[in-house]
Design a protein around this motif. Structure first.
Motif, PDB file in Angstrom:
ATOM      1  N   SER A   1       0.795  -1.080   0.031  1.00  0.00           N
ATOM      2  CA  SER A   1       0.007   0.056   0.091  1.00  0.00           C
ATOM      3  C   SER A   1       0.954   1.303  -0.050  1.00  0.00           C
ATOM      4  CB  SER A   1      -0.711  -0.021   1.174  1.00  0.00           C
ATOM      5  OG  SER A   1      -1.807   1.382   1.423  1.00  0.00           O
ATOM      6  N   ASP A   2       1.754   1.194   0.818  1.00  0.00           N
ATOM      7  CA  ASP A   2       2.715   2.423   0.874  1.00  0.00           C
ATOM      8  C   ASP A   2       3.422   2.534  -0.432  1.00  0.00           C
ATOM      9  OD1 ASP A   2       1.822   2.905   3.374  1.00  0.00           O
ATOM     10  OD2 ASP A   2       3.710   1.917   4.555  1.00  0.00           O
ATOM     11  N   LYS A   3       3.854   1.513  -1.001  1.00  0.00           N
ATOM     12  CA  LYS A   3       4.692   1.671  -2.152  1.00  0.00           C
ATOM     13  C   LYS A   3       3.856   1.964  -3.399  1.00  0.00           C
ATOM     14  CE  LYS A   3       7.791  -1.192  -5.018  1.00  0.00           C
ATOM     15  NZ  LYS A   3       8.502  -2.405  -5.362  1.00  0.00           N
ATOM     16  N   PHE A   4       2.473   1.799  -3.450  1.00  0.00           N
ATOM     17  CA  PHE A   4       1.789   2.203  -4.459  1.00  0.00           C
ATOM     18  C   PHE A   4       1.668   3.848  -4.246  1.00  0.00           C
ATOM     19  CE2 PHE A   4      -2.344   3.312  -6.040  1.00  0.00           C
ATOM     20  CZ  PHE A   4      -2.387   2.707  -7.197  1.00  0.00           C
ATOM     21  N   ASP A   5       1.199   4.044  -2.903  1.00  0.00           N
ATOM     22  CA  ASP A   5       1.055   5.535  -2.860  1.00  0.00           C
ATOM     23  C   ASP A   5       2.060   6.429  -3.274  1.00  0.00           C
ATOM     24  OD1 ASP A   5      -1.480   5.068  -1.768  1.00  0.00           O
ATOM     25  OD2 ASP A   5      -1.038   5.121   0.359  1.00  0.00           O
ATOM     26  N   ASN A   6       3.295   5.823  -2.933  1.00  0.00           N
ATOM     27  CA  ASN A   6       4.540   6.611  -3.167  1.00  0.00           C
ATOM     28  C   ASN A   6       4.699   6.828  -4.805  1.00  0.00           C
ATOM     29  OD1 ASN A   6       5.408   7.244  -0.501  1.00  0.00           O
ATOM     30  ND2 ASN A   6       6.472   5.145  -0.419  1.00  0.00           N
TER      31      ASN A   6
ATOM     32  N   SER B   1       4.804  10.357  -6.866  1.00  0.00           N
ATOM     33  CA  SER B   1       6.008  10.415  -7.846  1.00  0.00           C
ATOM     34  C   SER B   1       5.261  11.015  -9.142  1.00  0.00           C
ATOM     35  CB  SER B   1       6.999   9.269  -8.184  1.00  0.00           C
ATOM     36  OG  SER B   1       7.414   8.746  -6.815  1.00  0.00           O
ATOM     37  N   PHE B   2       4.225  10.327  -9.687  1.00  0.00           N
ATOM     38  CA  PHE B   2       3.675  10.929 -11.020  1.00  0.00           C
ATOM     39  C   PHE B   2       3.194  12.150 -10.870  1.00  0.00           C
ATOM     40  CE2 PHE B   2       3.105   6.083 -11.983  1.00  0.00           C
ATOM     41  CZ  PHE B   2       4.051   6.046 -12.912  1.00  0.00           C
ATOM     42  N   GLY B   3       2.806  12.755  -9.809  1.00  0.00           N
ATOM     43  CA  GLY B   3       2.274  14.047  -9.565  1.00  0.00           C
ATOM     44  C   GLY B   3       3.479  14.865  -9.529  1.00  0.00           C
TER      45      GLY B   3
ATOM     46  N   ARG C   1       2.526   9.942 -19.998  1.00  0.00           N
ATOM     47  CA  ARG C   1       1.257  10.959 -20.036  1.00  0.00           C
ATOM     48  C   ARG C   1      -0.137  10.110 -19.654  1.00  0.00           C
ATOM     49  NH1 ARG C   1       2.826  12.895 -26.172  1.00  0.00           N
ATOM     50  NH2 ARG C   1       4.319  14.438 -25.538  1.00  0.00           N
ATOM     51  N   GLY C   2      -0.263   8.806 -19.871  1.00  0.00           N
ATOM     52  CA  GLY C   2      -1.209   7.979 -19.460  1.00  0.00           C
ATOM     53  C   GLY C   2      -1.124   8.091 -17.901  1.00  0.00           C
ATOM     54  N   CYS C   3      -0.164   7.792 -17.401  1.00  0.00           N
ATOM     55  CA  CYS C   3       0.163   7.652 -15.866  1.00  0.00           C
ATOM     56  C   CYS C   3      -0.235   8.769 -15.206  1.00  0.00           C
ATOM     57  CB  CYS C   3       1.481   7.197 -15.618  1.00  0.00           C
ATOM     58  SG  CYS C   3       2.075   5.318 -16.207  1.00  0.00           S
TER      59      CYS C   3
ATOM     60  N   LYS D   1     -10.886   7.315  -8.861  1.00  0.00           N
ATOM     61  CA  LYS D   1     -11.741   6.183  -8.874  1.00  0.00           C
ATOM     62  C   LYS D   1     -10.581   5.054  -9.463  1.00  0.00           C
ATOM     63  CE  LYS D   1     -16.240   7.524  -9.077  1.00  0.00           C
ATOM     64  NZ  LYS D   1     -17.527   7.518 -10.063  1.00  0.00           N
ATOM     65  N   ILE D   2      -9.854   5.656 -10.636  1.00  0.00           N
ATOM     66  CA  ILE D   2      -8.664   4.697 -11.084  1.00  0.00           C
ATOM     67  C   ILE D   2      -7.793   4.380 -10.161  1.00  0.00           C
ATOM     68  CG2 ILE D   2      -6.804   4.690 -12.997  1.00  0.00           C
ATOM     69  CD1 ILE D   2      -8.536   6.314 -14.826  1.00  0.00           C
ATOM     70  N   VAL D   3      -7.277   5.395  -9.405  1.00  0.00           N
ATOM     71  CA  VAL D   3      -6.191   5.090  -8.516  1.00  0.00           C
ATOM     72  C   VAL D   3      -6.773   4.107  -7.425  1.00  0.00           C
ATOM     73  CG1 VAL D   3      -4.775   6.024  -6.711  1.00  0.00           C
ATOM     74  CG2 VAL D   3      -5.003   7.393  -8.709  1.00  0.00           C
ATOM     75  N   GLY D   4      -7.861   4.260  -6.979  1.00  0.00           N
ATOM     76  CA  GLY D   4      -8.608   3.150  -5.953  1.00  0.00           C
ATOM     77  C   GLY D   4      -8.377   1.799  -6.450  1.00  0.00           C
ATOM     78  N   ALA D   5      -9.008   1.634  -7.590  1.00  0.00           N
ATOM     79  CA  ALA D   5      -9.190   0.291  -8.262  1.00  0.00           C
ATOM     80  C   ALA D   5      -7.587  -0.313  -8.551  1.00  0.00           C
ATOM     81  CB  ALA D   5      -9.854   0.627  -9.819  1.00  0.00           C
ATOM     82  N   LEU D   6      -6.883   0.497  -9.004  1.00  0.00           N
ATOM     83  CA  LEU D   6      -5.310   0.057  -9.260  1.00  0.00           C
ATOM     84  C   LEU D   6      -4.829  -0.380  -8.210  1.00  0.00           C
ATOM     85  CD1 LEU D   6      -4.089   2.308 -12.165  1.00  0.00           C
ATOM     86  CD2 LEU D   6      -4.625  -0.030 -12.402  1.00  0.00           C
ATOM     87  N   LYS D   7      -4.861   0.248  -7.037  1.00  0.00           N
ATOM     88  CA  LYS D   7      -4.515   0.050  -5.725  1.00  0.00           C
ATOM     89  C   LYS D   7      -4.969  -1.367  -5.191  1.00  0.00           C
ATOM     90  CE  LYS D   7      -3.225   1.893  -1.149  1.00  0.00           C
ATOM     91  NZ  LYS D   7      -3.426   2.917  -0.383  1.00  0.00           N
ATOM     92  N   ILE D   8      -6.217  -1.568  -5.400  1.00  0.00           N
ATOM     93  CA  ILE D   8      -6.603  -2.945  -4.947  1.00  0.00           C
ATOM     94  C   ILE D   8      -6.128  -4.042  -5.650  1.00  0.00           C
ATOM     95  CG2 ILE D   8      -8.636  -4.520  -4.916  1.00  0.00           C
ATOM     96  CD1 ILE D   8     -10.401  -1.880  -4.612  1.00  0.00           C
TER      97      ILE D   8
END
Length: 210
Positions: A133-138, A142-144, A162-164, A172-179
């Motif tokens: 979870s922490d790694k995904f958030d980081n 980074s993309f931001g 660019r897609g990232c 919603k995309i971030v939440g789904a990808l994190k799961i």
């Protein structure tokens, strides 16, 4: 040993490389495996896939899977494991573009597996989930931070980057990808590889801007 003879006579491996290969293969195999084959899920869950992809510079996770699971049955025999590594180290096909010593790669896999196996025995499933979870958030953060460094021009890597950036802004995309990142090891490995590749693109842009 018929397989050993075939690997020597037809593929060109020496006995030392085959021995290193057996050690690496056995270190990746499930404890309850009785058919002498490594499942793709066990290979992925070993957390050493990223090491193999890194050392052999595969272009994508799918390319790695294609080279290993030649029979498309979700299983990897020792022979296919060795042939899959050989395809890449000699730059065969479209899997990757690197030339290196298979024995050196296998020795490195064995070396890196030892602390991974020890660590996995000590870390609980909940602690691993928290780490993912922490790694995904980081990565999302980074993309931001990288968005202002997006290179101009066209190309597959630029389009992916660019897609990232777009995806990282959509909750919603971030939440789904994190799961799926936390729950599915194959997607986690693929996500980590994409992040590393995007990081290289950004670093090249930073050097140009300096």
């Amino acid at each position: 040993d018929v397989i050993e003879t075939r690997l020597v006579d037809e593929i060109g491996f020496d006995l030392q490389t085959i021995d290193h290969g057996r050690q690496a293969f056995l270190s990746l195999m499930d404890d309850d495996s009785h058919d002498g084959e490594l499942t793709m899920s066990a290979l992925i869950d070993s957390e050493i896939v990223e090491t193999i992809i890194e050392l052999l510079q595969y272009e994508s996770f799918d390319a790695f899977v294609e080279s290993m699971d030649a029979d498309e049955d979700e299983k990897v025999s020792f022979e296919n494991f060795m042939i899959g590594l050989q395809k890449c180290t000699y730059g065969e096909g479209e899997f990757c573009d690197v030339s290196c010593d298979v024995s050196d790669v296998l020795s490195e896999v064995i070396r890196r597996m030892e602390p991974v196996e020890a660590k996995n025995k000590e870390v609980s499933a909940s602690d691993r989930k928290e780490k993912y979870s922490d790694k995904f958030d980081n990565m999302v953060t980074s993309f931001g931070e990288w968005e202002e460094l997006v290179p101009t021009g066209d190309g597959r890597m630029i389009d992916v980057l660019r897609g990232c950036f777009v995806g990282a802004k959509n909750d919603k995309i971030v939440g789904a990808l994190k799961i799926v990142y936390m729950d599915y090891s194959a997607l986690r490995v693929g996500g980590d590889l994409v992040f590393k590749l995007m990081g290289k693109v950004v670093k090249r842009q930073q050097k140009k801007a300096a």
